[in-house]
Write an enzyme that holds these catalytic residues in place. Structure first.
Site, PDB file in Angstrom:
ATOM      1  N   PRO A 203      36.502  96.868  42.056  1.00  0.00           N
ATOM      2  CG  PRO A 203      35.914  95.211  43.574  1.00  0.00           C
ATOM      3  CD  PRO A 203      36.265  95.417  42.140  1.00  0.00           C
ATOM      4  CB  ILE A 204      39.060 101.448  44.858  1.00  0.00           C
ATOM      5  CG1 ILE A 204      38.212 102.354  43.955  1.00  0.00           C
ATOM      6  CG2 ILE A 204      40.371 102.139  45.214  1.00  0.00           C
ATOM      7  CD1 ILE A 204      38.914 102.761  42.664  1.00  0.00           C
ATOM      8  CB  CYS A 205      40.245  97.106  47.906  1.00  0.00           C
ATOM      9  SG  CYS A 205      38.885  96.001  47.468  1.00  0.00           S
ATOM     10  CB  THR A 206      40.430  94.523  43.073  1.00  0.00           C
ATOM     11  OG1 THR A 206      39.528  93.796  43.908  1.00  0.00           O
ATOM     12  CG2 THR A 206      41.063  93.569  42.064  1.00  0.00           C
ATOM     13  CG  ASN A 209      45.621  96.995  48.338  1.00  0.00           C
ATOM     14  OD1 ASN A 209      46.578  97.768  48.404  1.00  0.00           O
ATOM     15  ND2 ASN A 209      44.465  97.234  48.927  1.00  0.00           N
TER      16      ASN A 209
END
Length: 444
Positions: A203-206, A209
C-alpha cells in the site's frame, strides 16, 4: 543423423527405444508393427519451442540429443550479460544478438543432425497458419500474458479441427512445473489462472508513512521519491543534487539496468531505513535491482529438471509409447527433491475452453457404442469430425492428428459403458462448435 539411419537396432543409440516399442506392456498394449518407422516419424515431427532463455536452452538441448531433427525456436529477446550464468548456449561474444538465432546456431554446430529454424520476434506476430505447421509446441516462457495468448490460439485452432498438443514448462527459483495441455480436451492454461501467485505490492500509505521492511524503503525510493525528484528534472539538476554522475541521455526516466540509477536508489533506501530504524545491511545493488525489476533468481538445476520432464512428455506424445502426463507436475527443490502430479480439472465456465452441456440417459445394460453417441449429437449440433474424451482428460476418440486417430478409433465400436462408466462427463469437440460440448452419462 540421416533419416535412413534413424534406427539400427543393437548398434544405434536409439536401439533402446526400438526394443521398448516392439514389446507390448501395460501402457502399450498394441505394439506398432514397425517400431523403426514409428520412431522415425516421431523424430521427424516438427516441434516449436517458444522461448530461448534458461528453460528454452535446456529444452532445445534435450530435444536435439533425444533425436528430434526438425525444431523451430522463437524468442523476442536479445542476449544480455546477465543471461550467461545459466543460458549455456550463449557466450560474451553473443551479447545483444537475438537469442533464437544464437541458440539455433549453437545446437546445429554441436548436433549437426538436427535442423533448428530460428524466429526473432513476438509470438503474437505469427499467423494461425504458422502454428498449424507444428505437431507439438513446447513453452519455456516467463510471461503469463504470452502463455495465455498461445493457449487461446491453440484452443481456437483445435476448434477448426487441428489438434496441437502443448507442453508448458516453467521455473521459479527452486520451484518448477510441467503440464500437458490437449486443447479443448484437457484443462487449458486459462482454467488455472486462479492458481497463480499474485504479484507482491505494498500500500502506498505504508510506503509513505509507516515503512517496516527494507523492501518498503526501496519501493518508496523507486515509486515515490524518484518521480518527485526527477520527473521533470533536467540532467543538470541531477548532477547538482547528487554526488553520482549525471543521467545518461536527455531525460530522467528510471532505467533499472543503469547502475547510476540503482546507486541513487540504494543511497535513498538506506537513508529511509535509517530514519525509521529499519536494518539496512541487506540494501545493496543486487537487492534493489531485484525489487525494481521483479527478479526471481533462476536456478540452472531447476531448469534442467523441468526441461527433462517436458521433453519426456514430447517423446511419449509423439511415439505413443506410454500415457502422457495427466496433466500437471509440480516440482519443489527447496528441501530435497519433491514432485507431485495431479489432474487440473477443466472448468465449464472457462472463457477460452468452456463447454456446452447435455445429458444422455443410458441403462446399465445398454450396448450403445461411442459412435452411436457421436452420431446422436452430430445431428443436433451439425458435427463434422468430432473428438471425444472424458472430463478428466482421458482421450476416447481423437479425430486428429492421424496417429492419435488410428490409436483411438477402435473405441468407436465399443459399448460406451465398457470404456467408461455412468455419471461420467464426456467432452466433445468439433470445428463447428463454438466451445466444447459436455455430455453427462446418466443412468436411467
Amino acid at each position: 543423423m540421416p533419416s535412413s539411419d534413424v534406427c539400427k537396432a543393437g548398434s544405434h543409440r536409439h536401439s533402446g527405444w526400438i526394443q521398448s516399442l516392439k514389446k507390448p506392456g501395460p501402457f502399450n498394449l498394441d505394439a506398432p508393427e514397425n517400431p523403426e518407422e514409428t520412431l522415425k516419424s516421431a523424430f521427424s515431427s516438427k516441434i516449436l519451442i517458444i522461448g530461448a532463455g534458461g528453460l528454452g536452452c535446456e529444452i532445445l538441448k534435450d530435444l536435439a540429443l533425444s533425436g528430434f531433427r526438425d525444431l523451430s525456436v522463437i524468442d523476442m529477446d536479445t542476449i544480455d550479460i546477465t543471461n550467461l550464468n545459466r543460458q549455456f548456449l550463449f557466450n560474451e561474444s553473443n551479447i545483444d544478438e537475438p537469442k533464437a538465432n544464437v541458440a539455433a546456431s549453437m545446437i546445429m554446430k554441436r548436433i549437426p543432425s538436427t535442423v533448428v529454424t530460428p524466429f526473432y520476434g513476438k509470438i503474437q506476430d505469427k499467423t494461425i497458419e504458422f502454428y498449424k505447421e507444428f505437431k507439438l509446441i513446447i513453452c519455456g516462457l516467463d510471461s503469463v500474458e504470452a502463455r495465455r495468448w498461445i493457449n487461446s490460439t491453440l484452443v481456437a485452432i483445435a476448434k477448426t479441427g487441428d489438434l496441437i498438443p502443448l507442453v508448458d514448462g516453467g521455473s521459479e527459483g527452486l520451484k518448477g512445473q510441467a503440464r500437458v495441455i490437449i486443447p479443448t480436451i484437457t484443462s487449458c492454461y486459462e482454467c488455472s489462472l486462479d492458481m497463480l501467485t499474485p504479484k507482491i505490492s505494498y500500500p502506498i500509505c505504508t510506503l509513505a508513512n509507516t515503512p517496516r521492511l527494507p523492501e518498503h524503503c526501496v519501493e518508496w525510493a523507486y515509486l515515490l521519491e524518484w518521480p518527485r525528484v526527477f520527473l521533470n528534472a533536467s540532467v543538470d539538476s541531477f548532477s547538482k543534487q547528487e554526488v553520482f554522475e549525471p543521467l545518461d541521455g536527455k531525460n530522467s526516466n528510471f532505467e533499472p539496468d543503469n547502475i547510476r540509477h540503482i546507486d541513487w536508489l540504494v543511497k535513498r533506501s538506506i537513508e529511509r531505513a535509517n530514519k525509521f530504524q529499519i536494518p539496512s545491511s541487506s540494501i545493496n545493488r543486487f537487492f534493489v535491482q531485484g525489487i525494481v525489476k521483479r527478479i526471481i533468481p533462476a536456478v540452472a538445476s531447476t531448469n534442467a529438471i523441468i526441461a527433462a520432464s517436458c521433453c519426456n512428455e514430447a517423446l511419449k506424445i509423439l511415439t505413443e509409447s506410454n500415457p502422457f502426463l495427466d496433466n500437471y507436475m509440480m516440482y519443489v527443490g527447496e528441501d530435497g527433491a519433491y514432485t507431485y502430479t495431479f489432474n487440473l480439472e477443466k472448468r465449464s465456465d472457462c472463457p477460452v475452453c468452456g463447454v456446452l452441456s447435455e445429458v444422455y440417459d443410458i441403462s446399465a445394460s445398454s450396448t450403445v457404442t461411442l459412435k452411436d453417441i457421436l452420431n446422436h449429437y452430430s445431428k443436433s449440433y451439425n458435427l463434422q469430425n468430432p473428438s471425444v474424451s472424458t472430463a478428466a482428460g482421458t482421450p476416447l476418440y481423437l479425430a486428429s492428428p492421424p496417429a492419435l486417430q488410428v490409436a483411438t478409433s477402435k473405441n468407436l465400436s465399443q459399448p460406451i459403458l465398457s470404456i467408461t462408466s455412468v455419471d461420467v462427463n464426456l467432452v466433445i469437440t468439433d470445428k463447428n462448435l463454438s466451445t466444447s460440448l459436455s455430455v453427462q452419462l446418466r443412468e436411467c
